[in-house]
Design an enzyme around this catalytic site. Sequence first.
Site, mmCIF file in Angstrom:
data_model
loop_
_atom_site.group_PDB
_atom_site.id
_atom_site.type_symbol
_atom_site.label_atom_id
_atom_site.label_comp_id
_atom_site.label_asym_id
_atom_site.label_seq_id
_atom_site.Cartn_x
_atom_site.Cartn_y
_atom_site.Cartn_z
ATOM 1 N N HIS A 19 -4.602 -5.931 -20.654
ATOM 2 C CA HIS A 19 -5.474 -5.396 -19.606
ATOM 3 C C HIS A 19 -5.825 -6.458 -18.558
ATOM 4 O O HIS A 19 -6.326 -6.123 -17.493
ATOM 5 C CB HIS A 19 -6.743 -4.829 -20.238
ATOM 6 C CG HIS A 19 -7.158 -3.491 -19.718
ATOM 7 N ND1 HIS A 19 -6.332 -2.631 -19.016
ATOM 8 C CD2 HIS A 19 -8.347 -2.848 -19.812
ATOM 9 C CE1 HIS A 19 -6.990 -1.529 -18.710
ATOM 10 N NE2 HIS A 19 -8.219 -1.635 -19.175
ATOM 11 N N ASN A 67 -13.615 -1.164 -15.886
ATOM 12 C CA ASN A 67 -13.980 0.191 -15.473
ATOM 13 C C ASN A 67 -14.933 0.227 -14.284
ATOM 14 O O ASN A 67 -15.137 1.286 -13.702
ATOM 15 C CB ASN A 67 -14.583 0.955 -16.651
ATOM 16 C CG ASN A 67 -13.583 1.158 -17.766
ATOM 17 O OD1 ASN A 67 -12.409 0.816 -17.642
ATOM 18 N ND2 ASN A 67 -14.039 1.707 -18.867
ATOM 19 N N ASP A 92 -2.449 -3.541 -14.544
ATOM 20 C CA ASP A 92 -1.538 -3.199 -15.634
ATOM 21 C C ASP A 92 -1.243 -1.703 -15.578
ATOM 22 O O ASP A 92 -2.015 -0.933 -15.006
ATOM 23 C CB ASP A 92 -2.170 -3.568 -16.979
ATOM 24 C CG ASP A 92 -3.477 -2.832 -17.223
ATOM 25 O OD1 ASP A 92 -3.508 -1.951 -18.092
ATOM 26 O OD2 ASP A 92 -4.483 -3.136 -16.539
ATOM 27 N N ASN A 113 -8.772 3.287 -15.354
ATOM 28 C CA ASN A 113 -10.191 3.357 -14.996
ATOM 29 C C ASN A 113 -10.603 2.355 -13.921
ATOM 30 O O ASN A 113 -11.507 2.634 -13.132
ATOM 31 C CB ASN A 113 -11.062 3.199 -16.240
ATOM 32 C CG ASN A 113 -10.979 4.416 -17.133
ATOM 33 O OD1 ASN A 113 -10.814 5.539 -16.667
ATOM 34 N ND2 ASN A 113 -11.077 4.201 -18.435
#
Length: 186
Positions: A19, A67, A92, A113
Amino acid sequence: MKMIVGLGNIGTRYDETRHNTGFMVVDQLARDYHLGAFTHLKQEAVAVSGVINGEKVMLVKPTTFMNDSGRAVGPLVDYYDIDLDDLVIVNDDLDMPVGKVRLKTHGASGGHNGLKSIISVLGTKNFNRVKVGIDHPQHGTVVSHVLGKFSKEERPKFDQAVEQAEHALEDWINGEDFAKLMNAYN
């Protein structure tokens, strides 16, 4: 000025995780161009600025969690008066295999997100992206996959993708049209 925002999660426990691909790409650019250390900004981000091939560039890593990336990106775009054509988000992508790089000029979040947050804050889907594949999990949950590290077998492919993403960004910094770069890199 051009702004390149790498998406990721803050904290050492997330270093080198899938991530944090966006962070790893902008870190590589900063190292390769000797731009120095990232410093904290009041807009919930760390950044480093410099000149790359004659163009002023700011590399950004939001210090919000993934997020909430829009919470950092929106105020930075406003404060520095960045035209959306001069913005690239590096993230990613679960829907692409490890080692694959894809450029996009617009589009939905694809379930990411961080991108959802940026789209919401900017009020548009029309901004450039460099997406780096991290593949779907073979076993376990998506969360454990994206917060996990690349395997020994995946790492060379990933490192090659980071290099390819960096080359695409360099071409864009050098004045190449992002839409035309899509044809060259996708």
